[in-house]
Design a protein around this motif. Structure first.
Motif, PDB file in Angstrom:
ATOM      1  N   LEU B  80      40.323 110.895   5.081  1.00 44.03           N
ATOM      2  CA  LEU B  80      41.148 112.001   5.418  1.00 44.03           C
ATOM      3  C   LEU B  80      42.588 111.682   4.774  1.00 44.03           C
ATOM      4  N   GLY B  81      42.817 110.470   4.858  1.00 45.42           N
ATOM      5  CA  GLY B  81      44.005 109.862   4.167  1.00 45.42           C
ATOM      6  C   GLY B  81      44.231 110.388   2.727  1.00 45.42           C
ATOM      7  N   GLU B  82      43.025 110.033   1.896  1.00 45.81           N
ATOM      8  CA  GLU B  82      43.118 110.086   0.598  1.00 45.81           C
ATOM      9  C   GLU B  82      43.159 111.801   0.543  1.00 45.81           C
ATOM     10  N   ALA B  83      42.685 112.629   1.536  1.00 45.04           N
ATOM     11  CA  ALA B  83      42.877 113.910   1.196  1.00 45.04           C
ATOM     12  C   ALA B  83      44.078 114.451   1.246  1.00 45.04           C
ATOM     13  N   LEU B  84      44.988 113.604   2.338  1.00 41.06           N
ATOM     14  CA  LEU B  84      46.255 114.215   2.327  1.00 41.06           C
ATOM     15  C   LEU B  84      47.196 113.565   1.227  1.00 41.06           C
ATOM     16  N   TYR B  85      46.932 112.555   0.745  1.00 41.09           N
ATOM     17  CA  TYR B  85      47.497 111.797  -0.257  1.00 41.09           C
ATOM     18  C   TYR B  85      47.583 112.924  -1.407  1.00 41.09           C
ATOM     19  N   SER B  86      46.297 113.293  -1.751  1.00 39.52           N
ATOM     20  CA  SER B  86      46.139 114.209  -2.934  1.00 39.52           C
ATOM     21  C   SER B  86      46.633 115.512  -2.877  1.00 39.52           C
ATOM     22  N   ILE B  87      47.272 115.911  -1.585  1.00 40.27           N
ATOM     23  CA  ILE B  87      47.891 117.300  -1.613  1.00 40.27           C
ATOM     24  C   ILE B  87      48.923 117.454  -2.924  1.00 40.27           C
ATOM     25  N   ASP B  88      48.892 118.459  -3.585  1.00 41.83           N
ATOM     26  CA  ASP B  88      49.660 118.544  -4.800  1.00 41.83           C
ATOM     27  C   ASP B  88      50.842 119.276  -4.186  1.00 41.83           C
ATOM     28  N   THR B  89      51.960 118.674  -3.801  1.00 36.02           N
ATOM     29  CA  THR B  89      53.027 119.032  -3.166  1.00 36.02           C
ATOM     30  C   THR B  89      53.778 120.017  -4.241  1.00 36.02           C
ATOM     31  N   ILE B  90      53.684 119.738  -5.511  1.00 37.05           N
ATOM     32  CA  ILE B  90      54.488 120.456  -6.449  1.00 37.05           C
ATOM     33  C   ILE B  90      53.998 121.922  -6.425  1.00 37.05           C
ATOM     34  N   GLN B  91      52.803 122.280  -6.084  1.00 36.41           N
ATOM     35  CA  GLN B  91      52.394 123.728  -6.097  1.00 36.41           C
ATOM     36  C   GLN B  91      53.031 124.714  -4.903  1.00 36.41           C
ATOM     37  N   TYR B  92      53.604 123.918  -4.054  1.00 31.96           N
ATOM     38  CA  TYR B  92      54.098 124.751  -2.847  1.00 31.96           C
ATOM     39  C   TYR B  92      55.901 125.032  -3.134  1.00 31.96           C
ATOM     40  N   THR B  93      56.012 126.035  -2.525  1.00 34.09           N
ATOM     41  CA  THR B  93      57.451 126.285  -2.996  1.00 34.09           C
ATOM     42  C   THR B  93      58.262 126.548  -1.675  1.00 34.09           C
ATOM     43  N   THR B  94      57.615 126.334  -0.546  1.00 35.16           N
ATOM     44  CA  THR B  94      58.204 126.600   0.771  1.00 35.16           C
ATOM     45  C   THR B  94      57.505 125.199   1.562  1.00 35.16           C
ATOM     46  N   ILE B  95      58.545 124.852   2.856  1.00 39.29           N
ATOM     47  CA  ILE B  95      57.669 124.016   3.756  1.00 39.29           C
ATOM     48  C   ILE B  95      56.707 124.577   4.313  1.00 39.29           C
ATOM     49  N   ARG B  96      56.871 125.809   4.677  1.00 33.88           N
ATOM     50  CA  ARG B  96      55.807 126.532   5.374  1.00 33.88           C
ATOM     51  C   ARG B  96      54.579 126.394   4.750  1.00 33.88           C
ATOM     52  N   GLU B  97      54.299 126.651   3.272  1.00 34.53           N
ATOM     53  CA  GLU B  97      53.090 126.712   2.817  1.00 34.53           C
ATOM     54  C   GLU B  97      52.605 125.214   2.866  1.00 34.53           C
ATOM     55  N   LEU B  98      53.561 124.234   2.418  1.00 31.96           N
ATOM     56  CA  LEU B  98      53.167 122.812   2.550  1.00 31.96           C
ATOM     57  C   LEU B  98      52.490 122.359   3.928  1.00 31.96           C
ATOM     58  N   ARG B  99      53.197 122.854   4.781  1.00 33.26           N
ATOM     59  CA  ARG B  99      52.672 122.370   6.223  1.00 33.26           C
ATOM     60  C   ARG B  99      51.334 123.025   6.518  1.00 33.26           C
ATOM     61  N   ASP B 100      51.223 124.203   6.121  1.00 39.46           N
ATOM     62  CA  ASP B 100      49.845 124.961   6.349  1.00 39.46           C
ATOM     63  C   ASP B 100      48.808 124.418   5.555  1.00 39.46           C
ATOM     64  N   GLU B 101      48.907 123.742   4.499  1.00 37.04           N
ATOM     65  CA  GLU B 101      48.010 122.905   3.715  1.00 37.04           C
ATOM     66  C   GLU B 101      47.763 121.696   4.308  1.00 37.04           C
ATOM     67  N   ILE B 102      48.923 121.008   4.843  1.00 37.41           N
ATOM     68  CA  ILE B 102      48.420 119.872   5.530  1.00 37.41           C
ATOM     69  C   ILE B 102      47.722 119.940   6.956  1.00 37.41           C
ATOM     70  N   ILE B 103      47.843 121.025   7.513  1.00 35.95           N
ATOM     71  CA  ILE B 103      46.922 121.496   8.651  1.00 35.95           C
ATOM     72  C   ILE B 103      45.663 121.845   8.353  1.00 35.95           C
ATOM     73  N   ARG B 104      45.395 122.560   7.456  1.00 36.32           N
ATOM     74  CA  ARG B 104      44.216 122.843   7.119  1.00 36.32           C
ATOM     75  C   ARG B 104      43.433 121.680   6.807  1.00 36.32           C
ATOM     76  N   THR B 105      44.028 120.715   5.787  1.00 37.58           N
ATOM     77  CA  THR B 105      43.437 119.515   5.609  1.00 37.58           C
ATOM     78  C   THR B 105      42.827 118.409   6.691  1.00 37.58           C
ATOM     79  N   ILE B 106      43.741 118.747   7.613  1.00 33.93           N
ATOM     80  CA  ILE B 106      43.366 117.829   8.795  1.00 33.93           C
ATOM     81  C   ILE B 106      42.266 118.461   9.459  1.00 33.93           C
ATOM     82  N   GLU B 107      42.377 119.811   9.759  1.00 32.78           N
ATOM     83  CA  GLU B 107      41.568 120.442  10.671  1.00 32.78           C
ATOM     84  C   GLU B 107      40.137 120.320   9.963  1.00 32.78           C
TER      85      GLU B 107
END
Lengths: 407, 238
Positions: B80-107
Motif C-alpha cells: 500500500l505504501g508503494e501504491a501511495l508513493y507512486s500516485i502521480d500528483t502532477i496529474q491532479y489540478t485540485t486537492i480534491r482530486e488528489l484526496r479522492d485518489e488517495i482514498i481510492r488507493t487505500i480502499e
C-alpha cells in the motif's frame, strides 16, 4: 553575539531577505515575551538569541520576567516534571502557592504587548489580564513534552490555556485536544554557537589528547546527560556487540549535575558497566564546555542517541549538523529529524543499534551520504533562522485565521 | 524565429513560507487514517503531500508523502505504501482530486488485503494530522525577458520556486505553473513553457529543479543567439 548577516553564508542571503520582509509585516506590533528567568535553562537560552535577532530584523520584541520565591519555583519544578510524565507528588498547597505568586505577578508585571508571548507554565496565569487589553493576542509557548502529562497538573492548567488565542508545541505528539489554535514549532540550534560552529582540526585534536582518546580506531559517541532515559548502559551493550566484529572505541560524554543524585548514580553504573575496557571513555563534561562537546562530536565516526525517551533530541540535531552518520532511537522528536535510511538509521533495541552501527562502520560511503543528507535537513529545518521565521509567522497568524494568507 | 522577446508584463516573483498548525487528530491504523483523510480540511491533505518538498532538501528526493511513509515505515504495509508513493500528483489540478485518489488507493488495498486493517501503530507512533498555513508575499524581484528571468531564478529562495511551480498550480488552483503561464502569455515562448509544464517536479529536489529550469532557459537563450540557417533566411516564418 552574532548578527543576522552572519547567518547569510550558512542559509543564504535570500533566506535572510525573506526574514526581513516578514519582519516588515509586523511593523507597529510590540511582542512581549514573558518567562521566569533571564539565565539558565533552555527557554532563556532561546530568548537570549531570538530577541536581539528579532529586534535587528526590525521586530519590536521585548522580554520581561515574572518573579517568584523558592516555594513557587519548587512547585513549578514539580509541575514541570509531572507534565513530562514523571511521577511526582503534587499537593493542594503547591497549587495555592502557585496561584498566590501568580496573582502578585498579575498585579506587578507590566503588560503592554500587542502580542503576549508567554513561555511555559510558570507565567501562564498572566492571561487573566487579557480582558483588560481587548486588542491583545495571547500565545502560550509550551516547551515541555506534554505527550503524557500528569492529569492533575494538566487539568489545573487547562482553564488558563483555554483563554489564550493560540498554543505552540514542539512535536505533533505533544498536542492535546484544545479549543484554541495549536502550532507546531520545532526547536533549533544556533550554527554559530560554540557547540556547533566549525572547529579547526587542532582544537579537535587537543580535546582528544586531553581525554586520552587515540585516533587509531573508529569512534562511536553518545553525548547526553547521565540519565536512565538516555540508556548509557544500553549504549555500552550495543558497543560490545559491535566490538566483536569491528575494533572500535566508545565515548559516552555529558554533564553530571552534582545536585541530582540520580545522575551520580547513573554515572557510577555506567562506569561499572564499562569495566576495565580501555576503549570505553566515560567522560563527565563540566557545564559550559561546549567547545569540547563540539570537538568530540566532530571527532566521531558514528554518533549514537539510544534514548528510551526523548524530548526533541537537540543532541541529534547537533550531530546531524556536523554531517555525522547517526544511529538513534525512534522516540520523541528524533523521527522528525532522522528519516530512516535517508538522514540516519533509527533503532528500537540494543541489537538494532549494534547492527546499524556496524552497517555504518562497514560502509563509509553510505554513512557519508546519510551524514550529508542530515546536515542539509538541519540547514533547512532546524537552524535558528527557521525558528525566527516560525515565530514571525506565528505572530502573523494571530491576525489571519485563514489557511492561505496574502501579505 | 529565435530572437528573444521583451515581456508584455514583467514576471513578479512571489514567495511562500508556511507554518504547521496542529489539528489534534491522530490515527493508529489504516481505517482511522482513511476516515480522517476523508474529512480533514484540504490544507491537511496539502501539508502531508507537499511538506517534504520544502522540508527535505536531501541529495536525492524523499518519498513523496507522509501517508505512504507512515504506512510503510510504521504499519509495515509496503504494498500500500508503494501504491501511495507512486500516485502521480502532477496529474491532479485540485486537492480534491488528489484526496479522492488517495482514498481510492487505500480502499482498494483494504479490499485486496483485509488483514492490513489489523495493524496498529504503537503508542507514540500514531499518524498526526497537521495542516499548512501559507503566507504568500511579493519579493523585490521581477523579470522582463528570459535573461533576467534566468538571473532571478538563480537568486530567489527555493520557497519562491516552490510557490510558482507547486502551490499556485494546485493550492491556488491556477491549473499550470506560473512560469509556464508567463512564458507563453507574455513572452510567446510556447515551446519552453510546455517543456517546463511537462516536467515532473515531484521527483526533483528543489535545488535540482532550480538547476533544471535554469538549464532549459539557458538552452533557449543560446539558441536565440545562433545564426539563422539558410533555409530560415530563405523561408522566414511569418
Amino acid at each position: 553575539m552574532p548578527k543576522i548577516t552572519d547567518y547569510e553564508p550558512i542559509v543564504g542571503i535570500n533566506t535572510v531577505e525573506e526574514l526581513r520582509i516578514l519582519a516588515g509585516k509586523l511593523q507597529g506590533k510590540v511582542i512581549q515575551n514573558i518567562n521566569s528567568t533571564a539565565v539558565g535553562g533552555g527557554v532563556a537560552e532561546i530568548l537570549n538569541r531570538m530577541v536581539p535577532l528579532l529586534q535587528e530584523l526590525g521586530v519590536d520584541a521585548r522580554w520581561d520576567f515574572i518573579k517568584g520565591g523558592e516555594s513557587f519555583f519548587n512547585a513549578t519544578k514539580k509541575f514541570h516534571n509531572a507534565l513530562h510524565g514523571k511521577s511526582e507528588e503534587i499537593t493542594p498547597q503547591m497549587f495555592e502557592i502557585f496561584m498566590e505568586t501568580s496573582q502578585r505577578n498579575i498585579d506587578e508585571v507590566k503588560i503592554y504587548g500587542d502580542i503576549m508571548f508567554i513561555h511555559d507554565p510558570q507565567p501562564i496565569v498572566l492571561v487573566k489580564k487579557k480582558d483588560s487589553m481587548p486588542n491583545s493576542k495571547w500565545i502560550w509557548r509550551c516547551h515541555i513534552d506534554v505527550s503524557t502529562p500528569n492529569k492533575q497538573v494538566w487539568d489545573f492548567l487547562t482553564p488558563f490555556i483555554h483563554q489564550y488565542d493560540g498554543a505552540v508545541f514542539s512535536a505533533p505528539g505533544f498536542s492535546q485536544p484544545l479549543p484554541i489554535r495549536q502550532f507546531l514549532i520545532s526547536p533549533s540550534i544556533d550554527p554559530l554557537s560554540d557547540k556547533n560552529k566549525d572547529l579547526p582540526q587542532e582544537t579537535i585534536d587537543k580535546v582528544l589528547e586531553k581525554y586520552h582518546i587515540p585516533k587509531d580506531k573508529p569512534i562511536i559517541t553518545q553525548i547526553s546527560r547521565f540519565d536512565y532515559l538516555k540508556d548509557p548502559v544500553g549504549v555500552i551493550e550495543a558497543y560490545r556487540l559491535v566490538k566483536k566484529r569491528i575494533d572500535c572505541q566508545l565515548i559516552i560524554a555529558g554533564g553530571t549535575a552534582t545536585d541530582d543524585p540520580e545522575s551520580t548514580k547513573v554515572f557510577a553504573e555506567t562506569k561499572e558497566a564499562a569495566g576495565s575496557d580501555t576503549d570505553i571513555h566515560i567522560l563527565p563534561i563540566p557545564s559550559g564546555s561546549d567547545i569540547e562537546i563540539n570537538a568530540l562530536q566532530r571527532a566521531s565516526t558514528v554518533i549514537v542517541q539510544k534514548s528510551l525517551r526523548e524530548g526533541f533530541g537537540l543532541t541529534v540535531t547537533e550531530a546531524l549538523w556536523k554531517a555525522k552518520p547517526i544511529v538513534a532511537s525512534s522516540t520523541g522528536g528524533i523521527p522528525l529529524q532522522v528519516k530512516h535510511k535517508y538522514s540516519g538509521l533509527l533503532c528500537h533495541s540494543v541489537s538494532g543499534a549494534a547492527f546499524a552501527i556496524k552497517q555504518l562502520l562497514n560502509s563509509p560511503e553510505y554513512a557519508k551520504r546519510l551524514g550529508e543528507n542530515g546536515r542539509e535537513h538541519v540547514r533547512q529545518n532546524f537552524l535558528l533562522t527557521r525558528h525566527l521565521k516560525d515565530y514571525m509567522l506565528l505572530f502573523l497568524c494571530m491576525y489571519h485565521p485563514e489557511d492561505v494568507v496574502y501579505l | 524565429m529565435n530572437a528573444l522577446n521583451k515581456a508584455k508584463e514583467p514576471f513578479k516573483f512571489y514567495t511562500q513560507v508556511s507554518i504547521p498548525e496542529l489539528t489534534g487528530l491522530k490515527a493508529a491504523n489504516i481505517q482511522e487514517l482513511l476516515d480522517l483523510i476523508k474529512t480533514v480540511p484540504g490544507s491537511v491533505i496539502y501539508h502531508h503531500t507537499h511538506r517534504f518538498l520544502q522540508q527535505h532538501q536531501y541529495l536525492s528526493p524523499e518519498p513523496p508523502n507522509d501517508f505512504a511513509y507512515w504506512i510503510t515505515g510504521i504499519l509495515g504495509e509496503e504494498e500500500l505504501g508503494e501504491a501511495l508513493y507512486s500516485i502521480d500528483t502532477i496529474q491532479y489540478t485540485t486537492i480534491r482530486e488528489l484526496r479522492d485518489e488517495i482514498i481510492r488507493t487505500i480502499e482498494n488495498c483494504i479490499v485486496q488485503h483485509p488483514r492490513s486493517l489489523h495493524k496498529f501503530a504503537t503508542p507514540g507512533e500514531e499518524f498526526h494530522f497537521v495542516k499548512s498555513v501559507s503566507f504568500i508575499f511579493q519579493t523585490p524581484y521581477t523579470a522582463s525577458d528570459l535573461e533576467e528571468f534566468q538571473a532571478v531564478l538563480q537568486r530567489v529562495t527555493i520557497n519562491s520556486i516552490y510557490f510558482h511551480m507547486f502551490e499556485s498550480r494546485l493550492r491556488i488552483g491556477r491549473g499550470t505553473n506560473d512560469f509556464s503561464n508567463w512564458l507563453e502569455d507574455s513572452l510567446s515562448e510556447k515551446k519552453l513553457a510546455n517543456k517546463i509544464a511537462s516536467l515532473d517536479p515531484y521527483t526533483h529536489t528543489m535545488e535540482n529543479l532550480r538547476i533544471t529550469l535554469i538549464k532549459l532557459i539557458e538552452k533557449r537563450i543560446v539558441k536565440s543567439m545562433e545564426k539563422p540557417s539558410e533555409a530560415e533566411l530563405a523561408f522566414p516564418k511569418p
